[in-house]
Scaffold this motif. Structure first.
Motif, short mmCIF file in Angstrom:
data_model
loop_
_atom_site.label_atom_id
_atom_site.label_comp_id
_atom_site.label_asym_id
_atom_site.label_seq_id
_atom_site.Cartn_x
_atom_site.Cartn_y
_atom_site.Cartn_z
N VAL A 64 23.86 50.41 -27.11
CA VAL A 64 24.01 50.16 -25.42
C VAL A 64 24.17 51.74 -25.14
O VAL A 64 24.84 52.77 -25.66
N GLU B 12 34.15 37.53 -21.81
CA GLU B 12 34.58 38.62 -21.15
C GLU B 12 35.99 38.38 -20.47
O GLU B 12 36.36 37.66 -19.67
N ILE C 194 28.69 39.01 -27.23
CA ILE C 194 29.88 38.72 -26.51
C ILE C 194 29.94 37.32 -26.45
O ILE C 194 29.12 36.65 -26.04
N LEU D 76 35.52 46.75 -24.16
CA LEU D 76 33.92 47.30 -24.16
C LEU D 76 33.79 48.24 -23.00
O LEU D 76 32.54 48.63 -22.94
N ASP D 77 34.82 48.42 -22.16
CA ASP D 77 34.75 49.39 -21.08
C ASP D 77 36.07 49.95 -21.02
O ASP D 77 37.25 49.68 -21.38
N SER E 260 26.14 48.23 -30.01
CA SER E 260 26.15 46.87 -29.03
C SER E 260 27.30 45.81 -29.65
O SER E 260 26.99 45.62 -31.00
N SER E 261 27.81 45.37 -29.08
CA SER E 261 28.46 44.13 -29.46
C SER E 261 27.90 42.90 -28.92
O SER E 261 27.36 42.75 -27.58
N VAL F 148 23.81 50.87 -17.57
CA VAL F 148 24.10 50.34 -18.73
C VAL F 148 22.90 49.61 -19.33
O VAL F 148 22.55 48.49 -18.60
N LYS G 146 25.13 54.26 -21.92
CA LYS G 146 25.83 53.92 -20.75
C LYS G 146 26.00 55.20 -20.02
O LYS G 146 26.41 56.15 -20.60
N ASN H 51 37.69 46.32 -18.60
CA ASN H 51 37.03 45.38 -18.01
C ASN H 51 35.36 45.61 -18.32
O ASN H 51 34.78 46.34 -17.91
N PRO H 52 34.86 44.84 -19.37
CA PRO H 52 35.45 43.58 -20.01
C PRO H 52 36.34 43.83 -21.21
O PRO H 52 35.68 44.85 -21.96
N GLY I 16 30.73 49.79 -11.30
CA GLY I 16 29.49 49.21 -11.13
C GLY I 16 28.34 49.77 -11.78
O GLY I 16 27.42 49.66 -11.17
N ARG I 17 28.46 50.30 -13.07
CA ARG I 17 27.30 51.02 -13.30
C ARG I 17 26.42 50.30 -13.95
O ARG I 17 25.21 50.39 -13.94
N GLY I 18 27.00 49.01 -14.58
CA GLY I 18 25.81 48.08 -14.98
C GLY I 18 24.88 47.65 -13.89
O GLY I 18 23.64 47.61 -14.16
P1 GDP Z 1 30.51 48.75 -15.46
O1 GDP Z 1 29.46 48.08 -14.81
O2 GDP Z 1 30.58 50.18 -14.99
O3 GDP Z 1 31.84 48.10 -15.24
O4 GDP Z 1 30.25 49.11 -17.02
P2 GDP Z 1 30.47 48.18 -18.28
O5 GDP Z 1 30.75 49.06 -19.36
O6 GDP Z 1 31.68 47.19 -17.97
O7 GDP Z 1 29.32 47.35 -18.52
C1 GDP Z 1 28.69 46.50 -17.60
C2 GDP Z 1 28.35 45.17 -18.61
O8 GDP Z 1 27.33 45.54 -19.30
C3 GDP Z 1 29.42 44.58 -19.25
O9 GDP Z 1 30.34 43.66 -18.37
C4 GDP Z 1 28.60 43.98 -20.20
O10 GDP Z 1 28.27 42.44 -19.72
C5 GDP Z 1 27.40 44.39 -20.50
N1 GDP Z 1 27.79 45.37 -21.86
C6 GDP Z 1 28.18 46.51 -21.72
N2 GDP Z 1 28.29 46.85 -23.31
C7 GDP Z 1 27.64 45.70 -23.95
C8 GDP Z 1 27.38 45.50 -25.24
O11 GDP Z 1 27.64 46.20 -26.13
N3 GDP Z 1 27.01 44.42 -25.58
C9 GDP Z 1 26.31 43.42 -24.49
N4 GDP Z 1 25.73 42.29 -24.84
N5 GDP Z 1 26.46 43.67 -23.18
C10 GDP Z 1 27.32 44.73 -22.77
#
Ligand code: GDP
Ligand code: MN
Length: 380
Positions: free
Chosen positions: A43, A99, A96, A204-205, A93-94, A59, A45, A191-192, A52-54
């Motif tokens: 992943v 969450e 999931i 994961l975050d 990458s994980s 991400v 990132k 989160n998550p 809210g980067r996703g």
């Molecule tokens: P945020 O949007 O800034 O909170 O960033 P996050 O690190 O929480 O990532 C956003 C979302 O990307 C997570 O809620 C996951 O659904 C997805 N994500 C992040 N890392 C992985 C991973 O390793 N595998 C998968 N399948 N999804 C991921």
């Protein structure tokens, strides 16, 4: 101080919280090198201090080297809510299955630590709180008694985490609490927090805010500070102990006291100019502080005039005047300086400057006059 995700994860790892293996990269080539080392899928990132980067495209999952190139190239330089991405974190990458959400913060009103845990993670906790408040299990923790694993076990039951996740989650939460307290955080949030299909629980975050009041007992925080991608002037100002914020205008501002500095910005605006910065030199405006302030502003090529606005209280204007003269000997200033000096020992202060006044060192009797003069010089 807020940490980047990768720093938060480093901090978590110190307290025994499971995170994915990964590394940082500042260029596409580095990103490729990291991905090849840790193995696909990865992943990519964005490392910015905003949530809210996703959703913002920061991400991305990459299956192979081409996808790493593509995503790292797109994410580096991306603007996420006003934060430009200078660095990415690449992690394995994980998969999931679930969450969750977990955090500790301070409940100031009730003078306890507040744990929040939810089986509905991944989305913003504010949204869960709004739409489904019962899905959050709150835990008030007496700071003297702390959090033991028994209590954590009851808590994960209350939050209705999946059975297979409960024991691992309870142990992880005790570690997260240790990180939060011993690590002097204002906030430690995951989160998550995920459950994988093979029943592993891990972070994961990471969202961590350190309590700066405790920095004296954490020399290791320096490393986090060193990784800030700061405006070079803001960095210089910080080293000099000045309260400086860079802006886009052409009039450099130096004032004593945050309130006066803000009023100075307003008055510059009012007369049709625009401030190049906010700079509060604080109470003890001696020569050294003044020289540093002028030095910081002088490195800004946008600045066309400098407005020094001092209202002496505890700070004496004659000290400030001497400071300005001393500063001018130490720093070659390339733009005119307009001074408004008022308050304690203003008459003495103006007398000190009088023999030195010329086209590039000007005093004006009032704040408004000085603002007009500085703006007209800046617009010349
Ligand atoms: P945020 O949007 O800034 O909170 O960033 P996050 O690190 O929480 O990532 C956003 C979302 O990307 C997570 O809620 C996951 O659904 C997805 N994500 C992040 N890392 C992985 C991973 O390793 N595998 C998968 N399948 N999804 C991921
Ligand atoms: Mn997140």
């Amino acid at each position: 101080m807020d940490l980047f995700e990768y720093q938060g994860k480093q901090y978590f790892a110190r307290y025994g919280i499971a995170v994915s293996p990964g590394d940082i990269a500042d260029t596409v080539e580095q990103a490729v090198e990291v991905a090849e080392r840790i193995g696909y899928p990865v992943v990519v990132k964005a490392q910015v201090k905003v949530g809210g980067r996703g959703k913002a495209g920061g991400v991305k999952l990459a299956q192979d080297v081409d996808e790493v190139r593509l995503h790292a190239g797109n994410i580096l330089g991306l603007d996420i809510k006003g934060h430009v991405v200078h660095r990415v974190w690449i992690e394995r990458s994980s998969d999931i299955a679930k969450e969750y959400y977990a955090s500790f913060t301070l409940d100031r009103q009730n003078k306890v630590h507040l744990g929040m845990l939810s089986a509905q993670g991944g989305v913003e906790i504010e949204v869960v709180a709004e739409e489904n408040p019962d899905a959050i299990a709150f835990l008030a923790i007496d700071p003297v008694r702390g959090l033991d694993v028994e209590t954590a076990r009851r808590w994960v039951n209350d939050a209705e985490l999946d059975e297979v996740a409960r024991e691992q989650a309870a142990e992880l939460l005790v570690h997260l609490y240790e990180c939060y307290t011993l690590g002097d955080c204002d906030l430690a949030e995951i989160n998550p927090l995920i459950l994988t299909p093979d029943n592993k629980v891990h972070a994961l975050d990471a969202k961590v805010t350190l309590d700066e009041n405790a920095s004296f007992r954490h020399p290791e925080w320096e490393e986090f500070r060193a990784d800030e991608f700061e405006d070079p002037r803001e960095k210089l100002a910080k080293e000099k102990g000045l309260n400086y914020i860079g802006l886009d205008g052409t009039v450099g501002i130096i004032a004593n006291g945050a309130g006066l500095a803000m009023s100075t910005l307003d008055v510059v605006n009012q007369v049709g100019g625009s401030a190049a910065n906010f700079l509060d030199i604080g109470g003890g405006a001696n020569a050294d502080v003044m020289a540093s302030a002028l030095e910081v502003i002088n490195t800004d090529p946008k600045v066309k005039a400098i407005f020094v606005n001092i209202f002496g209280g505890i700070t004496r204007v004659d000290d400030v005047a001497n400071g300005v003269l001393e500063a001018l000997q130490r720093v070659a200033i390339s733009t005119p300086i307009v001074l408004r000096l008022d308050g304690t020992n203003a008459v003495e202060g103006r007398a000190i400057l009088a023999p030195h006044l010329n086209d590039s060192l000007i005093t004006e009797p009032t704040m408004l006059d000085a603002a007009r003069r500085a703006v007209s010089l800046a617009n010349d």
